[in-house]
Scaffold this motif. Structure first.
Motif: not given
Length: 814
Positions: A10-12, A172-174, A177-179, A255-262
């Motif tokens: 969904n992001y890459i 997941v976004i992080g 970003r690496e990929l 959203v926590m898993l998606e952005f890493g922001q609890p």
């Protein structure tokens, strides 16, 4: 960190990467992949079905008799679910299928009616704990299809083992970003660059501890309808091991898993005064019940989220029961904040409460990403829970920090990595993961560190990023330059090794004792104040009273060894130790360290288990003296003699070692410097160590001996001509030492004398009082011819005449 490939896409755009290739690429980027697991393979045998008719069971009120069409076949199945009805799309396990938990499905007869399979609930499928009824598939789902394909459950879960310094990849976004640096495709974000006001007319936020909470943002959402989440959301959470709860809570977890922001959702109607106050608890608030229905004891330094009256959540760890979202909730206050990692780590550890939120906060979340995550969750709540955002919310940001910039030298990067990259190439590598670069003079880059990379602090970190993104496998392999010259050896170490080896050939055993001794050991030796060995260096935290101070002498440890051997019925002891002793200096100064070589002898000269034909001979002071002479000879320091630089002296009364028996000790001198001593230990000293046997010792300053100039060793060929020996027995006064006679022979400069030795000293009834008989043997040899009797007699007569004239002795035939 777990995610699925479909979620990641969904992001890459991962292009043609297979799961195995993706795993390898992530691992080489430093994100080690623990596992790549196909999902829901245990549900592969299940089919989708359509209930074409439903009738009451003829013999049970709560059972239904259903006809379920699966492809071209129709199966009769008895079902007890209250929600089964005609036209419902369902999941069917036919006979032979095995459900999670190894539950096998077969044909059965229920209350007299045949049933050919089972219509499944979500709990029976292992998808959730829901078991009030069977699982209802979306209307229009084609029957007769594979259940996992029809519901798009066919996916692959990737589990990445993150290092503590990469909290940006706990999303997941992080990972996407690496990929992006590998597949060279742009990153697609659902929300980015959002901002919100700093105040709201509907609620207020106050941060009383900004050092523990640098940023706190919130949004108010009304008309929320709490209910189950849609299938796509539940499926994603189930795929990564999360338990779906309700739509609002599931969105915050997603959203926590998606952005890493609890995130956290409060029931706004339960917040007193419509206030959020971030502070530590008061004295009457040290008891708090968390969402897991457990009452916990708080510490005064723990950061809490409070309303106008009381705490409602443990900041960064878990919410409270008094503000949780329930089925009756209609107004939600959504929290997105950044908390101090050290504070959250201490709180989670003290409460013994580790959560997905604390895992991320402990490592450091992106303070600039709080608003994006907040807006993303608010949008989803509006879409999936029918909510309406009241206003733009509040963003309280007292801990804002300027984005750091670091100068990166491209030349230094290439030197460290062994590469030849240009500035553009280095810039492209860094910008592929969101690190902005600007060209500078002198082939350098000004690099702006993004807020989500909390691990980058200096130029070396950027060089590491370049190596990681370029690919470790792509960096050329070169062998380091190695100087093959043989390293210079420490002469003292070589002498130490040689002496230890040589002493073992004499029957000695090397002892290795602790450098710590008991404080009382120095007094037990009789050493008094004024002797430099009296003051010892105490240990701050000794292992025991017997190891309380640093040793100033090796003898206490060796005497303890002697006592232990005697206690174990091994009285014949010959031990030596070469180690350091320590002398304290002024306060806060390192002690002076000196190397000493000490030994002890006791019991039978020939040791335990000597052959029976060896007469039992107790060791004496001459054995200790001989050992010292052997050490001097092996160190190539010359001979120990009265007329040499190295010589023994009998100490004057009161001047010898305080622990040595009077008249049974010798001091070793180099010119006028004392370098060691030997003798017999006093009986009083031995008694203090609980030793009943006689013990002799030697104690040498090894550093001083190593500092002496060694004698040159010259090679001489093996003798060609035979030797001749003659003995001399000379009666001399008691005041004449045997060593004086031996030195006189050795310094006579007779060219034929090769060697001379003393083999007997005798005093008895045939010897006048005040005299003694000293017997010497002299070896004569010529390097140019075979000696005749005349040659030997001429030299021997000169030696006898010289001895009798010099020492007033009388010659007699031996």
């Amino acid at each position: 960190m777990k995610f699925t490939l479909n979620w990641l896409k969904n992001y890459i755009d991962t292009g043609d990467l297979t799961p195995e290739q993706l795993s390898d690429e992530l691992t080489m980027l430093g994100l080690e992949v623990d596992s790549v697991t196909p999902l829901f393979q245990d549900l592969a045998a299940l089919k989708t079905g359509l209930v074409v008719s439903r009738e009451n069971h003829p013999d049970a009120d709560k059972l239904s008799l259903c006809q379920v069409q699966i492809g071209e076949e129709t199966h009769q199945i008895v079902c007890g679910a209250p929600n089964v009805r005609e036209g419902l799309c369902v999941v069917v396990a036919l006979p032979g299928a095995v459900l999670p938990g190894n539950f096998k499905i077969g044909k059965s007869k229920i209350r007299g009616v045949q049933s050919f399979g089972m219509i499944c609930s979500e709990r029976e499928l292992g998808l959730s704990n829901e078991h009030d009824g069977i699982m209802e598939l979306p209307e229009g789902t084609r029957h007769g299809q594979s259940f996992i394909d029809s519901m798009e459950l066919s996916d692959i879960c990737v589990d990445v083992d993150l290092t503590p310094n990469r909290p940006d990849c706990a999303s997941v976004i992080g990972v996407a970003r690496e990929l992006a640096s590998v597949v060279k495709n742009p990153l697609s974000l659902p929300v980015s660059g959002a901002t919100i006001p700093t105040n709201s007319s509907q609620f207020s936020v106050e941060i009383l501890n900004p050092d523990l909470c640098p940023r706190y943002a919130g949004k108010l959402i009304r008309k929320v309808k709490i209910g189950p989440s849609p299938w796509w959301l539940r499926k994603l959470l189930i795929s990564v091991g999360q338990r779906p709860i309700n739509n609002v809570v599931d969105i915050t977890n997603f959203v926590m898993l998606e952005f890493g922001q609890p995130l956290h959702a409060f029931d706004f109607d339960n917040l007193d005064g419509g206030k959020i106050i971030v502070r530590t608890p008061r004295e009457n608030e040290l008891k708090f019940s968390t969402l897991d229905e457990t009452e916990r004891n708080l510490d005064p330094e723990m950061l809490m989220i409070c309303d106008g009256k009381q705490p409602v959540a443990v900041a960064g760890v878990m919410g409270g029961l008094n503000s949780e979202v329930s089925p009756e909730t209609t107004t939600v206050l959504l929290e997105s904040a950044c908390f101090n990692p050290v504070s959250v780590r201490k709180t989670a550890r003290k409460l013994n409460l580790s959560t997905d939120a604390s895992y991320r906060f402990e490592r450091g979340v992106d303070p600039e990403g709080t608003i994006n995550a907040l807006n993303r969750a608010a949008q989803l709540i509006c879409e999936l829970a029918g909510g309406e955002i009241v206003d733009d919310g509040i963003d309280c940001y007292p801990g804002k920090v300027e984005v750091p910039a670091i100068t990166l030298s491209v030349d230094r990067t290439n030197t460290l990595l062994g590469l030849e990259l240009t500035s553009k190439q280095v810039s492209a590598l860094l910008e592929s993961i969101g690190i902005l670069c600007a060209a500078s003079d002198n082939n350098s880059l000004i690099v702006t560190i993004p807020s989500f990379r909390v691990d980058i602090e200096r130029e070396a970190d950027l060089v590491e990023e370049v190596a990681r993104l370029y690919g470790y496998n792509n960096i050329p392999t070169t062998l380091p330059a190695v100087n093959l010259s043989y390293p210079e050896q420490d002469p003292s170490r070589l002498k130490r090794l040689a002496i230890c080896k040589k002493l073992t050939t004499l029957g000695y055993t090397e002892a290795i004792n602790y450098s710590f001794i008991a404080d009382k050991h120095i007094a037990m030796l009789g050493i008094q104040e004024g002797d430099k060995r009296f003051a010892s260096l105490p240990l701050l935290n000794p292992l025991s009273e017997d190891q309380a101070v640093m040793r100033t002498s090796l003898l206490p440890g060796l005497l303890e060894n002697v006592k232990r051997n005697i206690n174990f019925q091994r009285p014949a002891v010959k031990l030596f130790e070469l180690g350091k002793v320590f002398f304290p200096q002024g306060e806060n100064e390192q002690p002076v360290e000196e190397n000493r070589l000490a030994g002890v002898l006791s019991g039978n000269l020939y040791g335990e288990g000597a052959p029976l034909y060896y007469k039992h001979t107790p060791v004496d002071i001459f054995d200790a003296k001989g050992c010292v002479e052997f050490i001097i000879a092996e160190m190539n320091l010359g001979k120990v003699s009265v007329d040499c630089e190295l010589h023994f002296r009998v100490p004057e009364a009161g001047q010898g070692d305080v622990y040595a028996s009077e008249g049974y000790s010798l001091d070793l001198f180099y010119n006028d410097t004392k370098v060691g001593s030997l003798g017999s230990l006093k009986n009083e000293v031995l008694r203090t160590f609980a030793i009943k046997n006689k013990v002799y010792y030697f104690d040498l300053d090894f550093d001083a001996l190593c500092g002496l100039q060694t004698k040159n060793i010259k090679f001489s060929s093996l003798p060609v001509y035979p030797s001749v020996k003659r003995d001399i027995a000379l009666v001399v006064g008691e005041q004449v030492s045997a060593g004086q006679l031996l030195t006189a022979v050795q310094t006579s400069n007779d060219q034929l004398i090769e060697k001379s030795e003393i083999f007997d000293v005798f005093q008895g009834e045939k010897i006048p009082a005040g005299y003694k008989s000293v017997a010497l043997t002299i070896t004569y040899r010529s390097q140019s011819k075979t000696l005749t009797e005349k040659n030997v007699e001429k030299s021997h007569s000169k030696i006898v005449r010289m001895l009798t004239e010099k020492f007033g002795g009388s010659f007699r035939n031996a």
